[in-house]
Structures are given as structure tokens and as C-alpha cells.
Design a protein around this motif. Structure first.
Motif, PDB file in Angstrom:
ATOM      1  N   CYS A 123       0.844  -1.204   0.000  1.00 54.20           N
ATOM      2  CA  CYS A 123       0.000   0.000   0.000  1.00 54.20           C
ATOM      3  C   CYS A 123       0.874   1.247   0.000  1.00 54.20           C
ATOM      4  O   CYS A 123       1.753   1.409   0.843  1.00 54.20           O
ATOM      5  CB  CYS A 123      -0.904  -0.015   1.227  1.00 54.20           C
ATOM      6  SG  CYS A 123      -1.972   1.421   1.360  1.00 54.20           S
ATOM      7  N   THR A 124       0.621   2.120  -0.970  1.00 49.05           N
ATOM      8  CA  THR A 124       1.380   3.369  -1.076  1.00 49.05           C
ATOM      9  C   THR A 124       0.625   4.538  -0.452  1.00 49.05           C
ATOM     10  O   THR A 124       1.033   5.685  -0.577  1.00 49.05           O
ATOM     11  CB  THR A 124       1.682   3.683  -2.553  1.00 49.05           C
ATOM     12  OG1 THR A 124       0.445   3.656  -3.278  1.00 49.05           O
ATOM     13  CG2 THR A 124       2.624   2.660  -3.151  1.00 49.05           C
ATOM     14  N   HIS A 125      -0.488   4.248   0.189  1.00 51.22           N
ATOM     15  CA  HIS A 125      -1.280   5.264   0.884  1.00 51.22           C
ATOM     16  C   HIS A 125      -1.665   6.416  -0.031  1.00 51.22           C
ATOM     17  O   HIS A 125      -1.712   7.566   0.374  1.00 51.22           O
ATOM     18  CB  HIS A 125      -0.553   5.758   2.154  1.00 51.22           C
ATOM     19  CG  HIS A 125      -0.185   4.617   3.051  1.00 51.22           C
ATOM     20  ND1 HIS A 125      -1.110   4.004   3.873  1.00 51.22           N
ATOM     21  CD2 HIS A 125       0.959   3.918   3.196  1.00 51.22           C
ATOM     22  CE1 HIS A 125      -0.523   2.992   4.513  1.00 51.22           C
ATOM     23  NE2 HIS A 125       0.733   2.925   4.123  1.00 51.22           N
TER      24      HIS A 125
ATOM     25  N   ALA B  55      -4.527   6.712  -1.086  1.00 49.32           N
ATOM     26  CA  ALA B  55      -5.876   7.046  -0.620  1.00 49.32           C
ATOM     27  C   ALA B  55      -6.911   7.108  -1.734  1.00 49.32           C
ATOM     28  O   ALA B  55      -7.990   7.640  -1.553  1.00 49.32           O
ATOM     29  CB  ALA B  55      -5.885   8.337   0.202  1.00 49.32           C
TER      30      ALA B  55
ATOM     31  N   PRO C  74      -9.617   4.758   6.930  1.00 49.67           N
ATOM     32  CA  PRO C  74      -8.469   4.406   7.785  1.00 49.67           C
ATOM     33  C   PRO C  74      -8.587   4.899   9.221  1.00 49.67           C
ATOM     34  O   PRO C  74      -7.781   4.507  10.064  1.00 49.67           O
ATOM     35  CB  PRO C  74      -7.273   5.053   7.064  1.00 49.67           C
ATOM     36  CG  PRO C  74      -7.845   6.028   6.108  1.00 49.67           C
ATOM     37  CD  PRO C  74      -9.257   5.628   5.810  1.00 49.67           C
TER      38      PRO C  74
END
Ligand code: SF4
Length: 75
Positions: A21-23, A25, A37
Motif C-alpha cells: 500500500c502506497t497510501h 488514498a 483508515p
């Protein structure tokens, strides 16, 4: 432990691989009522349709989100 998490509704099981996960979003922006989250669990499968969840999973840029149909799991 790899930290991977699985979340299911009656149709599908979503796999989240936190190491990928690279966040970005993207998932949060597109379907906040499911991917939040700030909540625990952070994926709430009952808050949208299976189709909406699949669309969002398929738009995860890192591949951290994937899904399988539950019928396949039982095969
Ligand atoms: S869209 Fe994928 S990479 Fe981005 S925050 Fe969600 S799970 Fe992580």
C-alpha cells in the motif's frame, strides 16, 4: 506474520497487503463509507454494494487491494 488482512461480504473477499500500500488514498476518496483508515476495521464491507467495492479495488494503483469471489474460494 505478513500483516495481510482479509475482509468478506457474502460475495467476495478483499485482500489488503499493507506492504504494497502506497497510501495514495484512492480507495478512501472513491468509497469512503467502506475504506476509512480512521476506523477499525478500516474496511467495512457492509457499507456498499459488491460492485462498488470491486470497482474501487480495481482502481488501487499499487495492487495492495485485490479480491476473489467467495465461490472460487470454496472450489
Ligand atoms: S488505493 Fe490501494 S494503495 Fe491507495 S490507500 Fe487504498 S489500498 Fe493503499
Amino acid at each position: 506474520m505478513d500483516g495481510n488482512r482479509k475482509y468478506s461480504n457474502e460475495d467476495i473477499t478483499v485482500l489488503w497487503q499493507p506492504k504494497k500500500c502506497t497510501h495514495s488514498a484512492n480507495c478512501v476518496r472513491s468509497l469512503r463509507q467502506v475504506f476509512d483508515p480512521t476506523k477499525s476495521p478500516w474496511i467495512e464491507m457492509d457499507n456498499a454494494t459488491t460492485e462498488e467495492i470491486i470497482n474501487t479495488v480495481n482502481n488501487c494503483p499499487s495492487g495492495a487491494l485485490s479480491f476473489t469471489f467467495n465461490a472460487e474460494n470454496q472450489a
